[in-house]
Write an enzyme that holds these catalytic residues in place. Structure first.
Site, PDB file in Angstrom:
ATOM      1  N   SER A  51     -45.530 -17.721  34.413  1.00 38.18           N
ATOM      2  CA  SER A  51     -44.671 -17.318  35.366  1.00 38.18           C
ATOM      3  C   SER A  51     -43.486 -16.638  34.485  1.00 38.18           C
ATOM      4  CB  SER A  51     -44.079 -18.352  36.062  1.00 38.18           C
ATOM      5  OG  SER A  51     -42.905 -18.120  37.054  1.00 38.18           O
ATOM      6  N   HIS A 108     -47.088 -14.035  40.159  1.00 41.17           N
ATOM      7  CA  HIS A 108     -47.307 -14.573  41.395  1.00 41.17           C
ATOM      8  C   HIS A 108     -47.444 -13.220  42.516  1.00 41.17           C
ATOM      9  CE1 HIS A 108     -46.097 -18.329  39.765  1.00 41.17           C
ATOM     10  NE2 HIS A 108     -44.668 -17.863  39.413  1.00 41.17           N
TER      11      HIS A 108
END
Length: 252
Positions: free
Chosen positions: A131, A166
């Site tokens: 992330s 993501h």
């Protein structure tokens, strides 16, 4: 040791690991890329504000593994500049956790960690993360650091182009990142689906893996007509080490 040999400079982008998965496949893959059989692995939880629970999960995952895990605390820092440099440059793997990409970069710069990470990179330390910990290595990234999804034309610039994490699991990620690349707000880059891992050596993709058959890594570029195109990369399917060797998954 031959000092004339230039170490490979490597960055790994993770779409999973100890913080999201139970099988440990991506964690084992990362340790397998380390330059020593028992690597020193430093977790950097800056993007989460050094969240204690996040640190506990890292230690619970890595202490049983064949490595020497450690943690870099910056919100309650206890190392002076010399000790901080010594600590970071002694690591074989630096694993950056998720959270706010923008806050991560700001805090690193205040403490000089950005410069030390560049130095570690040049000396062959494997840099990796999930992330925000994947975003930070590139020239720019797709982030929710400011609330709504947007582009951030900032990063350490160790990996050319941009990164979007993501890509398949958070609503709006794919369309928003594609729009940013199509308009030039972000340079061409890499879209990481959850479950994948991508290793770059001197800026070039040298390995791509996935812990699930459906997850992919994509190269996203402008197509010259005001839009963009995405190309799925072939990924190796990771399996537990007591089973057969990973197999190749072709790009769809």
């Amino acid at each position: 040791m031959d000092v004339s040999v230039v170490p490979e400079r490597r960055v790994a982008l993770l779409g999973g690991g100890f913080s999201t998965d139970d099988d440990g496949l991506l964690d084992d893959w990362i340790l397998g890329q380390a330059r020593t059989p028992r690597p020193k692995v430093c977790f950097v939880p800056t993007a989460s504000g050094d969240a204690p629970g996040y640190i506990d999960r890292f230690l619970a995952a890595y202490e049983p593994r064949p490595c020497d895990p450690g943690v870099l605390h910056l919100f309650r820092r206890d190392l002076d500049d010399a000790a901080l440099r010594t600590f970071l440059l002694s690591q074989d793997v630096i694993y950056v956790g998720g959270g706010s990409t923008a806050n991560l970069l700001a805090v690193w710069r205040v403490h000089g960690v950005d410069r030390l990470l560049r130095e570690a990179y040049d000396h062959g330390t494997l840099l990796c993360g999930i992330s925000a910990g994947a975003n930070c290595w590139a020239e720019g990234s797709h982030t929710d650091s400011f609330g709504p999804l947007t582009h951030l034309p900032d990063g350490l610039g160790l990996l050319p182009g941009s990164v979007c994490p993501h890509y398949d699991t958070e609503e709006g990620r794919r369309s928003s990142y594609r729009a940013a690349v199509a308009t030039g707000a972000l340079p061409a880059g890499w879209a990481v689906e959850d479950g994948t891992g991508a290793l770059f050596t001197d800026g070039r993709l040298t390995d791509a893996v996935t812990r699930t058959p459906d997850a992919r890594l994509y190269r996203v570029e402008r197509d010259g007509s005001g839009d963009c195109e995405e190309r799925a990369e072939s990924c190796r399917l990771l399996v537990p080490t007591d089973q057969h060797a990973p197999s190749e998954l072709p790009a769809p």
